[in-house]
Design an enzyme around this catalytic site. Structure first.
Site, short mmCIF file in Angstrom:
data_model
loop_
_atom_site.label_atom_id
_atom_site.label_comp_id
_atom_site.label_asym_id
_atom_site.label_seq_id
_atom_site.Cartn_x
_atom_site.Cartn_y
_atom_site.Cartn_z
CB SER A 1 -1.00 0.00 1.10
OG SER A 1 -0.46 -0.12 2.75
CG ASP B 1 -0.88 3.61 9.60
OD1 ASP B 1 0.09 4.45 9.26
OD2 ASP B 1 -1.26 3.26 8.82
CG HIS C 1 -0.23 3.81 5.25
ND1 HIS C 1 -1.09 2.96 6.37
CD2 HIS C 1 -0.16 3.28 3.87
CE1 HIS C 1 -2.02 1.85 5.50
NE2 HIS C 1 -1.00 1.40 4.22
#
Lengths: 217, 217, 217, 217, 217, 217, 217, 217
Positions: C15, C191, C194
């Site tokens: 991601s 977090d 990211h």
């Protein structure tokens, strides 16, 4: 007028033709034919000449270049059994060289363009009453602009092929060039490609004049 | 670098500055400062110089011309008590003449522009550490284009005022003109006004160079 | 700079690489390459070096671990015929042990990681001009944290393999560790995984430094 | 149990208390009390002790620090005429120093915190049956982390005031610290602040234990 | 407690179990296990017993009756290789007789129910550590209500089979009946079928008591 | 039929009357009068008796009890200058005692109900051709259910007042009780309060029978 | 052509004029003037006569009758200081008698219509270069239809007033009547009121012919 | 009444029957049968005759003509094993001639209509207890209107076939014609095709009268 009662006319090309038309074939009530120049042609034909019923079908697809168009020609043009085919293609063939210079497979050379265009004409002409060729354009008044230059090369191909095959041709670039004597390109398009309603009317009017549409009723 | 630890910098202007910033004041986490050149400046300052804390506030509003900006100057600039003010205004002042030729009250003359600009400088300069002026621009390489010409007139006003008041000035038009030696305007903007990220980086880099930002860390 | 005019670079991973890129391949106009570090690399290359055309393609997929990546390597990397491959993988391999301790099949051991990583290198290296390895990271300054420790183990694998195969390696963990001397992890990520734009710029800058990008133009 | 049939308990604080509660007062059917620890307390009270009717009202507001809370104390706490007030505040007071280091007005010092907290207690205590103080927390096991350290300072203030005024106090930080002996912070929150259901249950359980809730029925 | 470290427990059934769980298997972070009684069980297990890792998987599907469940038993239960299976089915089998009296194929007789239930047990029991049977229920206190009577018939089947096969059984109807001594059904459900959080906690608590869960930690 | 050509009838009450009617006054084309029993009355009047024009206005508001209704009586009933007023109120007055037992201000006693109801009648009766009273109801067949009992108390008040003031009264509870001889409450409502179309038709038919509507045309 | 360079023309009326125009005044780029006949007039004027700049403003509001229009005449017409005013009103004045026969205040008599219309003319005529009156219409070919008859009465009023005050008048009903010799009303409108693009072109063409627009360029 | 306890009735046709029914078969709770005349029939049957359970299934599909219906007759009618079939088809068969005069394949001649209709009857009649034929209609009072004339032709076919095969027939056109003695078509439909609730009740009532439904209970 070239078109006669009961004729079917298929318009095809890229996003300028597409303009959010219905899938799989753009026709019928409401915004079936999209909201671009095809709708204005549809509107004027039916408003001013209700005595003549002409079926307008739109199979333009946004982002298409001439190779994309060829790949779907059978399904999206010939299978519809048109009496007339109007095509406007070539803008993306040129544009991608300038806005996606790194993605080479999207860059179409004038030779590829001409050869493919010729193929489509030779395949189609014998099966229809006629074809109308609309040149690609770039709403850029400066003829020295490299993208304008490249688009003009494509337009020359279209005009040459029209002459060679004896087909009516709408010189869209010339239409816009004349308009720019009075108004700036920003008046009719934000990106010099996708016309607003005023720009679309310029295309529609030029097309209708080409097919001998009568404005007096 | 002009800015020092603890300084507050207010960026203001039109949609090029705004780019969907938070209301009423664009600052803080996430996309508070919008997603245009102001965010890139914010990103580079904080990524490369974490030892220096600078407060970036964005009060650009899309569609504004210099009269709109003046009307909210007190609330959106002075009341924020900035140490530095960066302003980029003038694009809409010119653009509206070309895309809305019929709506006269949106057309700003160079004289109106200059007088109002001067007012804002004289009102602000004594109350801040400094102002940075960014010229308006039109991503049109053709200097004979009438909208480009009109924009250049506005740019001249800004550069003249910067000289007169001894303020740093970012000549954004020049930045783009140099870039167009290699790439076409369509590579960095769809409408020759609103830059994509590459175009925004050109503005950010020019701004950072002007304020003496160090790229070596 | 490692990359030359006409080269194609494929970025792949999880991601952090993905960041909402276009499917099936992330490239082209607008946010095609996503909004993470790959976009910043794309932006800086094209803004500062317009004379060089490099094709950036992003095939990261959120949630992937190295086994997921291997499963789609042929289609998402080799079939694109890249000149260069940049990969950053391993975060989910470790993370799932801590946030989904009950779902064992998502936990990748360092040995599995190393073996698979090695497979991908030996399969790819002979077919490209080069590979760039980016270590996984955890934006946790405390080296005694068990997840940080586990991530460091993975990072060691990457650095060892880079040395063994003579490949350039971006030590992303070190980049963040240095940054944390000045700012808290919460400044660049919610977090600790990211990155926001500032965090993404740290990755982009480290990558660009590794490939010999010139910031002076 | 502290609470008796017919009592009204107002929970107030920041986003950890709020968790999408109904406006203007979070109570009643469905998700009126939000979806965080307050709902779990509400759920357990009503499921295990249906013989006792206690009115739970939630007036937490996301992003609040102690100054924001004070500004609305009259309307959101006292005007509701509670029998009991439970408050958890202080997280944003500390957090903003680390994620928005440039926006100074959002940084609350321990002294400001203590003074304001004391004001709220002295204003409220005489008008209710009792107050329950919940310390702020940071789900960071590393006590040397600067944000954890700063949060501990705030927690100390709360514990000291609880002692001074003889009020029950829920040491939430200790609850999480014990939990981290078994599980990683990422198991109960993505950002080490906003607990998922497991994290919320830890808060609810600690609260209920503090008020003498009986788990055996 | 019946469950041990490393065990996998599959909960299956109808909408009361489903409650918007993730597809194809409801597990993992966030609301993967849905928002009903399964989540509360998951929450309490992990909050109070972090030292034990148990994998909770939810394959309930709204609207299912026992024939629907049987049709997907292989894929949704056995293929997951559970250590424990908890099932609650039968509500729709009865309900459809009353709200869709005209659609006969949705009406399941007690005999069909018992035979199919028995099949599932004999198929499953040898392959797992254990099964937990939860009776269907109707939150209707009036035992003379025809739908309640019909549901009780189904509940009797479940209790009888549990006795016959020596399986733990959660008598959910009894749980609710006791609760209704204090509160009206409308307090825990709008439609007497789908429990709100308070109702779900009653189910979760009964389940946890049945498996020997320890509330003291 | 009570109503004559040109009469205006105002229906008012709670969500059973409201059913998503238009604001501020529910009338006119489409779903102006909502989608509940009022629409069915409107539909049947206009379909079967087009020779008579009757204006139907709906001012029910979901969640209202009799105190809420009184507070807006002037604006939502009297100011509309009705010829006839039909009111159905009291469900929420009772329901809140059972689903929100902790929020005391929402619990209306029979005495409050009767007094307020009487006030509304004495205020309105002299100013209209007539009033039609519809009792509140609970679609619960069990007369021993505490909420049903409480609702019956309210129904008794309405019937007594109707008798006292000589007003037509629709005993809605009786209508449903008779229906339950054949079908279960779940057939006409999910929550035993809000009727689906079948339930609404029962209310509409009872109303129409009360006003002497002719079904034969 | 009646209009000259620099003139401002305000079109006002009901939904046929409105067609989703921008608020508060419909003008400018894109769909500012709506998507009905006003846009087609705007499009044709600007496409065929770019040498003339005419400002088109649309203040139609859906659902308006002549009393609604009068109530906002100062703000929505006179305050805009138009050179020309074009108005088309009266459809709703008649329509409501047929689709909302019970709501009497929405029914406008021919006398009310004429008196109000006359007021607007006498108030406006001295302050503008000219007014263009467009009759209301009903796309119903059957002149014996009661709504058509009632609309014709309104149309007669408009034509009479136009004659009396010497104002150009567009007899829209006649335009549609002629069209219906070839096509059915369903071809140009679903509800015989709101024209699709073909119907709008009929209105636009009739308007443009009335003001002496030249179709040959 | 024709229908008996336990019978299944399938209604099929075009959008007038469909009215947003559930797919693949419209039945069951809520708006499963759509919101048109089928729902009103369903509502009245179940409200007034709860002692009789009749299964109502709706398989109308918007836009269908008789050829479309034939193409799915097996799947959407026969496979459902109905006791009774009610069909209303033919509106689109006629309508398309008038609103899409250019798309010839959508124009159905009376002969095609009759032949196909006859096929469906002969195929179905032996396999059901009975069929009910509903004529198509056009809510146009003027019998000289060409579309009304064409629709009447289709209606004649249906009535003739009903007589020939001895099937009950609902003359929907006559129902509307009688209604138009009192109200204008615009009162019950915007487009003279799709009835609002009042129009749907006219259809439902005529259908119910035809099958011998008893309104007195």
């Amino acid at each position: 007028m070239l078109f006669q009662n009961g004729d079917r006319v298929v318009f095809t090309g890229d996003s300028v033709t597409d303009f959010d038309r219905k899938r799989p074939v753009g026709e019928g009530l409401g915004e079936g034919v999209g909201t671009g120049y095809v709708r204005l042609i549809h509107t004027l034909l039916n408003a001013l000449h209700p005595e003549t019923v002409i079926r307008i079908s739109n199979t333009g697809i946004g982002g298409n270049n001439i190779l994309d168009l060829k790949a779907r020609w059978q399904e999206d043009v010939l299978d519809l059994q048109p009496d007339w085919v109007s095509m406007m293609i070539g803008i993306n063939d040129v544009w991608r060289r300038f806005d996606e210079p790194d993605i080479f497979e999207g860059h179409i050379t004038p030779a590829q363009y001409e050869n493919t265009y010729r193929e489509l004409i030779t395949l189609t002409k014998p099966r229809v009453k006629g074809m109308i060729l609309m040149t690609p354009y770039f709403m850029e008044p400066n003829r020295e602009d490299p993208m304008r230059k490249a688009m003009d090369e494509m337009g020359e191909v279209v005009k040459r092929l029209a002459g060679e095959y004896g087909l009516p041709c709408v010189d869209t670039q010339q239409v816009f060039d004349e308009y720019f004597r009075y108004r700036h390109p920003d008046y009719i398009a934000w990106d010099r490609i996708h016309p607003n309603q005023v720009g679309a009317m310029l295309l529609a009017r030029a097309f209708l004049d080409t097919i001998g549409f009568s404005w007096d009723v």
